[in-house]
Design a protein around this motif. Structure first.
Motif, PDB file in Angstrom:
ATOM      1  N   TRP A 137       1.665  12.611  -5.786  1.00  0.00           N
ATOM      2  CA  TRP A 137       1.099  11.457  -5.086  1.00  0.00           C
ATOM      3  C   TRP A 137      -0.421  11.627  -4.946  1.00  0.00           C
ATOM      4  O   TRP A 137      -0.892  12.738  -4.724  1.00  0.00           O
ATOM      5  N   PRO A 138      -1.204  10.575  -5.186  1.00  0.00           N
ATOM      6  CA  PRO A 138      -0.785   9.191  -5.418  1.00  0.00           C
ATOM      7  C   PRO A 138      -0.567   8.827  -6.872  1.00  0.00           C
ATOM      8  O   PRO A 138      -0.379   7.650  -7.194  1.00  0.00           O
ATOM      9  N   THR A 184      -3.895  -3.101   0.929  1.00  0.00           N
ATOM     10  CA  THR A 184      -2.962  -3.521   1.968  1.00  0.00           C
ATOM     11  C   THR A 184      -3.254  -4.940   2.453  1.00  0.00           C
ATOM     12  O   THR A 184      -4.392  -5.416   2.379  1.00  0.00           O
ATOM     13  N   GLU A 238       2.990   4.334  -5.078  1.00  0.00           N
ATOM     14  CA  GLU A 238       3.828   4.020  -3.915  1.00  0.00           C
ATOM     15  C   GLU A 238       3.725   2.528  -3.624  1.00  0.00           C
ATOM     16  O   GLU A 238       2.616   1.973  -3.601  1.00  0.00           O
ATOM     17  N   THR A 272       1.603  -2.359   1.377  1.00  0.00           N
ATOM     18  CA  THR A 272       0.492  -1.565   0.845  1.00  0.00           C
ATOM     19  C   THR A 272       0.887  -0.955  -0.500  1.00  0.00           C
ATOM     20  O   THR A 272       2.060  -0.633  -0.712  1.00  0.00           O
ATOM     21  N   LEU A 273      -0.093  -0.800  -1.363  1.00  0.00           N
ATOM     22  CA  LEU A 273       0.092  -0.067  -2.619  1.00  0.00           C
ATOM     23  C   LEU A 273      -0.858   1.113  -2.638  1.00  0.00           C
ATOM     24  O   LEU A 273      -2.043   0.978  -2.301  1.00  0.00           O
ATOM     25  N   HIS A 274      -0.324   2.261  -3.035  1.00  0.00           N
ATOM     26  CA  HIS A 274      -1.115   3.485  -3.155  1.00  0.00           C
ATOM     27  C   HIS A 274      -1.065   3.965  -4.599  1.00  0.00           C
ATOM     28  O   HIS A 274       0.018   4.065  -5.199  1.00  0.00           O
ATOM     29  N   TYR A 275      -2.233   4.272  -5.146  1.00  0.00           N
ATOM     30  CA  TYR A 275      -2.332   4.804  -6.502  1.00  0.00           C
ATOM     31  C   TYR A 275      -3.715   5.438  -6.637  1.00  0.00           C
ATOM     32  O   TYR A 275      -4.549   5.304  -5.732  1.00  0.00           O
ATOM     33  N   ASN A 286      -7.013   4.359  -4.899  1.00  0.00           N
ATOM     34  CA  ASN A 286      -6.676   3.460  -3.790  1.00  0.00           C
ATOM     35  C   ASN A 286      -5.453   4.014  -3.066  1.00  0.00           C
ATOM     36  O   ASN A 286      -4.328   3.536  -3.254  1.00  0.00           O
ATOM     37  N   SER A 287      -5.681   5.034  -2.248  1.00  0.00           N
ATOM     38  CA  SER A 287      -4.555   5.674  -1.566  1.00  0.00           C
ATOM     39  C   SER A 287      -4.953   6.012  -0.142  1.00  0.00           C
ATOM     40  O   SER A 287      -6.134   5.990   0.230  1.00  0.00           O
ATOM     41  N   GLY A 296      -5.657   2.455   0.567  1.00  0.00           N
ATOM     42  CA  GLY A 296      -4.611   1.707  -0.117  1.00  0.00           C
ATOM     43  C   GLY A 296      -4.884   0.210  -0.078  1.00  0.00           C
ATOM     44  O   GLY A 296      -5.574  -0.300   0.806  1.00  0.00           O
TER      45      GLY A 296
END
Length: 548
Positions: A429-430, A464, A434, A451-454, A457-458, A462
């Motif tokens: 992660w990320p 959101t 997620e 929310t998206l986490h990668y 952008n975590s 994130g």
């Protein structure tokens, strides 16, 4: 011999006068290239590759004109061309040798080569079957960005160095605002040939290192008046870039001799990372810096500033998997497994609960799953709860997920309905990605987050959005996500509140699994109220649908 030499000298002088050459040109500046020879190295592996080697006396550079309309200048006379028309085909190629003073000699070369590569779907998507106009996707984040071009598979597929994250970011500076006027037109007449034309409305946005091409000298990227070359042929070829195969379409476009897409970086070769009927992500290596790869996102619908991206409409008629929680007792072991304990650093979030699989914390009763967070001293923690997951049992790529649930209440509670990339153990992660379908914290009652986490952008960065939902702790609501190759859309009771533009540069193109949990405290949950004793998240059903 001396007489012949004099005649030749007089002839060359006459040619020089007719050609308006400077009076002080010497004879060797206008010698016509002689004895032009072209050798061919034709591959037999179906790739369509042919290596041309041109050689002529008195030549200083060479030019190859191909029947697809592309033209290439090769100072050393060597150029490899990939012919992409499927099957065994014969082509005529014009080779020109240039001498000093611009004089040329030419030769027509015929080449027969087998090509097994084709991408008719790309041609259809690019052109709509005839002609289609594309625009900058200025309303979405990261529509222009840059990253490395190297062998680091974790970074060479997206804008790891820098991107314009704000919609219409280039409009903020007059020096770059011309970019969004561009129109990029792809056309076909028979579904096989492909042409490209850029209408830049008289000005283009230039990388600062290429300002001189447009007669500029700005130390920064800037717009300059510039005339584009009109319609040109486009050739398609299989990708040989450093981008991993599962993160790209596998097709590269070569746009004539001088074509470019919007931002001038000295190249006419663009790799298609992802392509749909309305969205295209391109990757191009900067011409004078092979260590930099630029990314451009285009759309077939011209965006208007302030309008935002438009939600695509998809149907998901096929029920892939579900749990209706109809049998009392422990959750179905063929569908759910558990995370047990407090994890590392409170599951990475400083959470203060200990997850168990005890009936006190997780049970199915009266048609609903109950996950109960309780205040109790257990295994060194002050609270217990449960975290269920489908890892190893049900993992899927793309679809619609629906969860009908009633949330716990109390300051310090942190229930979540979410998904995690199934490769998280090898892609930490990320990197694995997620997708948080629903999060809620008791200190902000009735505010629901998605929310998206990668990478990039975590955590607190994130992507959101939030929405207010009345009575989340007393009424069942349906929390859902629609996840496709191009968008991730979040809903509460079928009302859209968060729209995310997806593509192959993000890790949301592979298997994920479901997670249901109620955390306590932590970085988002905050301090737990002294008055808290216990509260439950009740889940009526979980359903996963997919498209036909």
């Amino acid at each position: 011999m001396r007489f012949i030499y004099k005649i030749l000298s007089i002839t060359l002088i006459i040619i020089s006068m007719i050609s308006c050459q400077d009076d002080d040109n010497t004879l060797d500046q206008i010698l016509v290239p002689q004895n032009l020879e072209v050798s061919l190295d034709i591959t037999d592996d179906g790739s369509g590759n042919v290596t041309f080697t041109a050689n002529a006396e008195n030549a200083i550079t060479y030019r190859f004109a191909f029947p697809d309309g592309s033209v290439v200048v090769a100072p050393n006379g060597v150029y490899q061309k990939r012919f992409t028309k499927t099957g065994l085909n014969t082509y005529q190629v014009t080779v020109l040798a240039y001498g000093k003073g611009g004089v040329t000699s030419s030769k027509l070369v015929e080449v027969t080569v087998q090509s097994d590569f084709s991408d008719p779907e790309a041609i259809e998507l690019l052109t709509g079957g005839s002609s289609k106009t594309w625009y900058w996707a200025a309303d979405v984040p990261n529509h222009l960005g840059v990253g490395p071009n190297n062998d680091d598979l974790s970074q060479n597929y997206f804008w790891a160095y820098f991107s314009f994250t704000d919609p219409f970011a280039l409009n903020a500076n007059p020096a770059s605002s011309c970019a969004y006027d561009d129109e990029f037109i792809f056309s076909t007449t028979n579904g096989e040939n492909l042409t490209y034309e850029q209408d830049n409305k008289g000005a283009s946005f230039f990388n600062r290192s290429y300002a001189s091409v447009a007669g500029g000298a700005s130390p920064d990227d800037s717009c300059y008046e510039f005339t584009t070359a009109g319609e040109m042929g486009v050739s398609l070829a299989p990708s040989e870039s450093v981008v991993a195969a599962d993160r790209k379409r596998g097709t590269v476009m070569t746009l004539g001799d001088t074509g470019y897409v919007g931002y001038y970086i000295g190249t006419n070769e663009y790799e298609i990372i992802s392509l749909t009927a309305n969205r295209m992500v391109l990757r191009a290596v900067q011409g004078n810096d092979q260590g930099l790869a630029w990314y451009v996102i285009l759309t077939a619908t011209k965006p208007a500033e302030g309008s935002g991206p438009v939600a695509e409409e998809d149907t998901f008629p096929n029920l892939l998997w579900s749990d209706e929680f109809d049998s009392n007792g422990a959750p179905d072991v063929s569908k759910w497994t558990y995370d047990i304990g407090n994890g590392q650093v409170g599951w990475g979030n400083n959470e203060v609960q200990y997850y168990t699989d005890r009936s006190e914390n997780v049970i199915v009763e009266n048609g609903v799953l109950k996950i109960t967070a309780r205040r109790e001293n257990y295994m060194g923690q002050e609270f217990t709860s449960a975290r269920l997951k489908t890892e190893g049992l049900q993992e899927f790529t793309f679809g619609r997920v629906e969860v009908r649930a009633k949330l716990p209440q109390g300051v310090g509670t942190w229930p979540a309905i979410w998904m995690l990339g199934a490769d998280y153990q090898t892609n930490p992660w990320p990197g694995a990605g997620e997708i948080d379908i629903m999060e809620h914290v008791g200190r902000n009652q009735n505010e629901v987050l998605s929310t998206l986490h990668y990478p990039g952008n975590s955590g607190a960065n994130g992507i959101t959005e939030s929405t207010t939902v009345s009575d989340v702790a007393t009424i069942f609501h349906t929390y859902s996500v629609e996840w496709t190759e191009t968008q991730i859309r979040f809903f509460v009771d079928d009302k859209l509140f968060h729209l995310f533009e997806n593509d192959l540069t993000k890790p949301f193109d592979k298997d994920f699994f479901m997670i249901l949990n109620v955390a306590m405290g932590g970085t988002l949950g905050g301090n737990v109220a002294d008055s808290f004793t216990e509260s439950s998240m009740e889940v009526d059903y979980v359903r996963v649908y997919q498209r036909n």
